[in-house]
Design an enzyme around this catalytic site. Structure first.
Site, PDB file in Angstrom:
ATOM      1  N   ASP A  49       5.988   9.857  10.696  1.00 51.88           N
ATOM      2  CA  ASP A  49       4.538   9.620  10.763  1.00 51.88           C
ATOM      3  C   ASP A  49       3.989  10.413  11.944  1.00 51.88           C
ATOM      4  OD1 ASP A  49       2.791   7.032   9.402  1.00 51.88           O
ATOM      5  OD2 ASP A  49       1.858   8.070  11.101  1.00 51.88           O
ATOM      6  N   TYR A  55     -10.678  13.759  -2.088  1.00 53.90           N
ATOM      7  CA  TYR A  55      -9.567  12.838  -2.365  1.00 53.90           C
ATOM      8  C   TYR A  55      -9.138  12.932  -3.830  1.00 53.90           C
ATOM      9  CZ  TYR A  55      -6.662   8.651  -1.984  1.00 53.90           C
ATOM     10  OH  TYR A  55      -5.596   7.780  -1.980  1.00 53.90           O
ATOM     11  N   ASP A  90       3.382  15.817  11.893  1.00 52.05           N
ATOM     12  CA  ASP A  90       2.158  15.934  11.094  1.00 52.05           C
ATOM     13  C   ASP A  90       2.549  16.698   9.823  1.00 52.05           C
ATOM     14  OD1 ASP A  90      -0.211  16.683   9.902  1.00 52.05           O
ATOM     15  OD2 ASP A  90      -1.207  17.196  11.788  1.00 52.05           O
ATOM     16  N   VAL A  91       2.417  16.060   8.670  1.00 54.53           N
ATOM     17  CA  VAL A  91       2.893  16.704   7.435  1.00 54.53           C
ATOM     18  C   VAL A  91       2.084  17.954   7.072  1.00 54.53           C
ATOM     19  CG1 VAL A  91       3.892  14.578   6.486  1.00 54.53           C
ATOM     20  CG2 VAL A  91       1.537  15.219   5.876  1.00 54.53           C
ATOM     21  N   THR A 123      -4.499  -1.765   2.746  1.00 54.68           N
ATOM     22  CA  THR A 123      -3.794  -1.040   3.809  1.00 54.68           C
ATOM     23  C   THR A 123      -4.822  -0.618   4.842  1.00 54.68           C
ATOM     24  OG1 THR A 123      -4.124   1.132   2.828  1.00 54.68           O
ATOM     25  CG2 THR A 123      -2.196  -0.119   2.053  1.00 54.68           C
ATOM     26  N   LYS A 179      -5.418  14.364  -5.134  1.00 56.08           N
ATOM     27  CA  LYS A 179      -4.487  13.510  -5.875  1.00 56.08           C
ATOM     28  C   LYS A 179      -4.252  14.035  -7.299  1.00 56.08           C
ATOM     29  CE  LYS A 179      -3.601  10.655  -2.544  1.00 56.08           C
ATOM     30  NZ  LYS A 179      -2.250  10.552  -1.955  1.00 56.08           N
ATOM     31  N   SER A 213       2.479   2.694   8.444  1.00 54.82           N
ATOM     32  CA  SER A 213       1.412   1.782   8.008  1.00 54.82           C
ATOM     33  C   SER A 213       1.420   1.626   6.487  1.00 54.82           C
ATOM     34  CB  SER A 213       0.066   2.363   8.480  1.00 54.82           C
ATOM     35  OG  SER A 213      -1.020   1.623   7.972  1.00 54.82           O
ATOM     36  N   GLY A 214       0.798   0.569   6.035  1.00 56.98           N
ATOM     37  CA  GLY A 214       0.453   0.411   4.619  1.00 56.98           C
ATOM     38  C   GLY A 214       1.603   0.563   3.637  1.00 56.98           C
TER      39      GLY A 214
END
Ligand SMILES: NC(=O)c1ccc[n+]([C@@H]2O[C@H](COP(=O)([O-])OP(=O)(O)OC[C@H]3O[C@@H](n4cnc5c(N)ncnc54)[C@H](O)[C@@H]3O)[C@@H](O)[C@H]2O)c1
Length: 281
Positions: free
Chosen positions: A56, A182, A82-83, A217, A186, A35-36
């Site tokens: 993914d 978030y 799954d990361v 996205t 990041k 995606s995105g």
């Protein structure tokens, strides 16, 4: 100048661009590819002639995308992973590298937003939910680390490779539009990128980050975009709009290709001028 001279000149120009951005037959792995931004990055790699591994956790979309790219003549494989699961990432990356005789480029891109925080009140420090915090850190920071680590372990013995992490402008300054987990994930991954760039430079592995501003996205999937939400984001962007995923492709190709041979440990915003605006305040 004759038309023959023109065509020789144009052939030379095409050959030059082809050389500088040449990633044909390179093996590129992209996480969050269904995606995105991940999808756009994978598409750019496919269109530039790379062999691509799509990773993914969304099995259905991943399979459809792999079929779509294969239909264009690309050599594409996909892996559901799954990361946040370190062992699964290690196995996925090792298997992909074995299949293509090494790994040239890893886009460490999979990421999630925090739980929807619809108003300023719900984004207050006192309202941070630790389960949400752990989930976001688990994917955006630990998941990225898992992928970088697995990529480094197959790249280091060959003394070459590129690792490109999707960070965010929200990792480079405070951002009232997103939550604590978030921005923390990041900001932390940006410094992990710098640390890894130092660590891996003696082995000629370049490590860089992309810092997108707001792109259209599915990241806020449960919160569909509305004209009002677009307008709110657009007010934070000097270019006056959100970006389309297509607009990540140029930087992705630059960082994956010989054109960026002397770039490592850097963070590249693609943000319509948002960071320039925040520096001006
Ligand atoms: N869209 C934006 O405005 C924006 C801005 C800055 C940074 N980013 C970052 O870009 C990256 C891509 O986000 P996007 O906007 O394309 O979102 P998206 O939701 O459209 O795509 C994310 C993809 O990652 C996959 N994914 C999520 N968690 C995963 C996991 N644990 N394991 C494997 N795959 C997983 C999802 O299934 C999805 O296919 C993220 O790291 C995000 O934080 C996005």
């Amino acid at each position: 100048m004759t038309s023959t001279d023109h065509s020789v000149e144009s052939d030379a120009r095409t050959a030059y661009l082809g050389r500088v951005f040449d990633i044909r037959d390179r093996h590129v792995l992209v996480t969050g590819a269904a995606s995105g931004l991940g999808r756009a990055i994978a598409e750019a790699m496919v269109d530039a002639g790379a062999n691509v591994t799509l990773v993914d956790r969304d099995a259905g979309t991943l399979r459809q995308l792999a079929d779509e790219f294969a239909g264009r003549g690309a050599t594409v494989t996909h892996a559901v992973c799954d990361v946040a699961d370190a062992d699964a990432v290690e196995a996925t990356v090792t298997e992909a590298a074995d299949r293509f005789d090494g790994l040239d480029v890893a886009f460490v891109n999979a990421g999630i937003p925090g739980a929807p925080r619809t108003d300023a009140e719900s984004r207050r420090l006192e309202r941070v939910q630790l389960d949400d915090w752990e989930r976001v850190i688990g994917v955006n920071l630990t998941g990225a680390l898992n992928t970088m680590r697995a990529a480094a372990s197959v790249m280091r013995p060959r003394r070459s490779g590129r690792i490109i992490v999707t960070a965010s402008t929200a990792g480079l300054r405070a951002d009232p539009m997103v939550g604590y987990a978030y921005v923390a994930s990041k900001a932390a991954i940006v410094n992990v990128v710098r640390q890894a760039a130092l660590d891996l430079a003696p082995d000629q592995i370049r490590v860089n980050a992309i810092a997108p501003g707001p792109f259209r996205t599915n990241i806020g999937g449960k919160r569909p975009r509305t004209p009002e939400s677009e307008a709110t984001w657009a007010r934070t962007i000097p270019l006056g709009r959100m970006a389309d995923p297509e607009e990540i492709k140029g930087l992705a190709l630059l960082l994956a290709s010989p054109a960026s041979s002397f770039m490592t440990g850097a963070v590249f915003p693609v943000d319509g001028g948002a960071l320039a605006l925040s520096h001006a305040l």
